[in-house]
Design a protein around this motif. Structure first.
Motif, PDB file in Angstrom:
ATOM      1  N   TYR A 129       0.938  -1.146  -0.009  1.00  0.00           N
ATOM      2  CA  TYR A 129       0.057   0.087   0.014  1.00  0.00           C
ATOM      3  C   TYR A 129       0.928   1.235   0.010  1.00  0.00           C
ATOM      4  O   TYR A 129       0.345   2.258  -0.654  1.00  0.00           O
ATOM      5  N   ALA A 144      -7.114  -3.607  -4.862  1.00  0.00           N
ATOM      6  CA  ALA A 144      -5.769  -2.814  -5.028  1.00  0.00           C
ATOM      7  C   ALA A 144      -5.049  -3.248  -6.316  1.00  0.00           C
ATOM      8  O   ALA A 144      -4.399  -2.448  -6.946  1.00  0.00           O
ATOM      9  N   LYS A 204      -9.781   3.931  -6.457  1.00  0.00           N
ATOM     10  CA  LYS A 204      -8.293   4.138  -6.157  1.00  0.00           C
ATOM     11  C   LYS A 204      -8.447   5.119  -4.656  1.00  0.00           C
ATOM     12  O   LYS A 204      -7.617   4.695  -3.795  1.00  0.00           O
ATOM     13  N   GLU A 205      -9.366   5.846  -4.615  1.00  0.00           N
ATOM     14  CA  GLU A 205      -9.671   6.826  -3.045  1.00  0.00           C
ATOM     15  C   GLU A 205      -9.908   5.651  -2.152  1.00  0.00           C
ATOM     16  O   GLU A 205      -9.111   6.042  -1.148  1.00  0.00           O
ATOM     17  N   LEU A 212       1.892   1.785  -3.765  1.00  0.00           N
ATOM     18  CA  LEU A 212       0.683   2.213  -4.509  1.00  0.00           C
ATOM     19  C   LEU A 212       0.515   3.651  -4.215  1.00  0.00           C
ATOM     20  O   LEU A 212       0.484   4.287  -5.015  1.00  0.00           O
ATOM     21  N   ARG A 213       0.537   4.064  -2.928  1.00  0.00           N
ATOM     22  CA  ARG A 213       0.310   5.525  -2.705  1.00  0.00           C
ATOM     23  C   ARG A 213       1.677   6.537  -3.268  1.00  0.00           C
ATOM     24  O   ARG A 213       1.346   7.588  -3.580  1.00  0.00           O
ATOM     25  N   VAL A 229      -6.448   3.386  -1.307  1.00  0.00           N
ATOM     26  CA  VAL A 229      -5.324   4.212  -0.898  1.00  0.00           C
ATOM     27  C   VAL A 229      -5.536   4.557   0.714  1.00  0.00           C
ATOM     28  O   VAL A 229      -4.715   4.831   1.253  1.00  0.00           O
TER      29      VAL A 229
END
Length: 310
Positions: A187, A226, A302-303, A190-191, A306
């Motif tokens: 994660y 994800a 996506k929001e 990803l962010r 994350v």
């Protein structure tokens, strides 16, 4: 203690302890009836399938609920020697028994990680674990080859004993022991926009989750979402669409409303970009958005994704 989820308006089927609720041999009429229960999840109508196809589908559905037994191995270790600390890390592999397991993902854990797991489990399952002993460190010689090899075997057997307890293997602490560190790292990647590395991490976690959490299909939904986000941002739209389709049955069955709207919206957008027919998905999205039951998330997928592990 984590409770096993029950599907909405369906009878609970324990994947580990009970046989499938459907008989092993059914008439074609019975097979059709059973398939209708799953129809909403797989996204097709029974009327468009032959009896043979329905029988094949139901066999596949039953296979999902058959007992999955796992083996644990610690094939290798390595010593980390830093200026302020020195410790051993143990490579753990989770293996699905009964057939050759092509998907083997290795994770590494320190003795302190095992100790933390043991203390967490004792808080919830002290009585059930009264006969399980956590392998102890020795006063001296902890880094000798002989002692490391001995502890490696003891820790492997310890995981096997934990898994033999139904309440433990379904607990959040046991699941997190195998996936939490890797999920947090993925994660964070990803962010940070490092989608290729994040995708690799999520895919490895998914392999472990699918082996460890067959009793609760909802546990893989966040990871699948994800993975979809990473694949879409890497412009692998076709694979992203297929990943979303994998997540959708559990979202529907267990009414995971926080994922319903964002996932359906992502699938509709991907379908349009791929030139696929998405009218049914669009209709479903409209029904979910107009439903008076509960709130539907207005965030993008996506929001939503994350926000995990923040």
């Amino acid at each position: 203690m984590e409770e096993e989820l029950e599907p909405h308006d369906t009878k609970t089927v324990d994947a580990k302890e009970e046989a499938s609720s459907a008989p092993e041999h059914c008439s074609p009429q019975q097979e059709i009836s059973f398939s209708n229960v799953e129809e909403a999840d797989v996204g097709f109508s029974a009327s468009c399938l032959t009896t043979a196809e329905l029988q094949q589908h139901w066999r596949a559905v039953k296979q999902e609920f058959r007992s999955v037994k796992l083996l644990f191995d610690i094939p290798t270790t390595r010593i980390i020697d830093r200026k302020i600390s020195k410790y051993v890390v143990y490579q753990i592999v989770v293996i699905r028994s009964g057939s050759y397991d092509f998907e083997r993902v290795a994770i590494e854990r320190r003795y302190s990680d095992f100790l933390h797991l043991h203390q967490e489990l004792l808080q919830d399952f002290g009585e059930e674990m009264e006969d399980i002993v956590m392998p102890r460190k020795k006063m001296t010689g902890n880094f000798s080859e002989e002692n490391i090899a001995e502890r490696r075997v003891a820790l492997r057997d310890y995981l096997t004993q934990l898994y033999s307890l139904r309440c433990v293997r379904k607990s959040q602490a046991f699941q997190a022991f195998f996936t939490h560190k890797e999920l947090k790292t993925s994660y964070d990647l990803l962010r940070g926009g490092r989608f290729s590395r994040a995708l690799e991490g999520f895919q490895n976690v998914l392999v472990l989750q699918e082996k460890l959490s067959s009793h609760n299909p909802t546990l893989v939904v966040a990871t699948l979402c994800a993975i979809l986000v990473c694949q879409r941002d890497l412009e692998d739209f076709d694979t992203a669409f297929q990943t979303g389709r994998r997540a959708l049955p559990a979202v529907r069955r267990y009414e995971l409303r926080q994922y319903q709207g964002p996932l359906l919206k992502a699938l509709v957008d991907l379908g349009y970009s791929l030139g696929l027919p998405v009218a049914q998905l669009q209709d479903e999205l409209t029904r979910v958005q107009d439903s008076p039951i509960g709130q539907v998330s207005e965030m993008s997928l996506k929001e939503l994704v994350v926000q995990e592990f923040v």
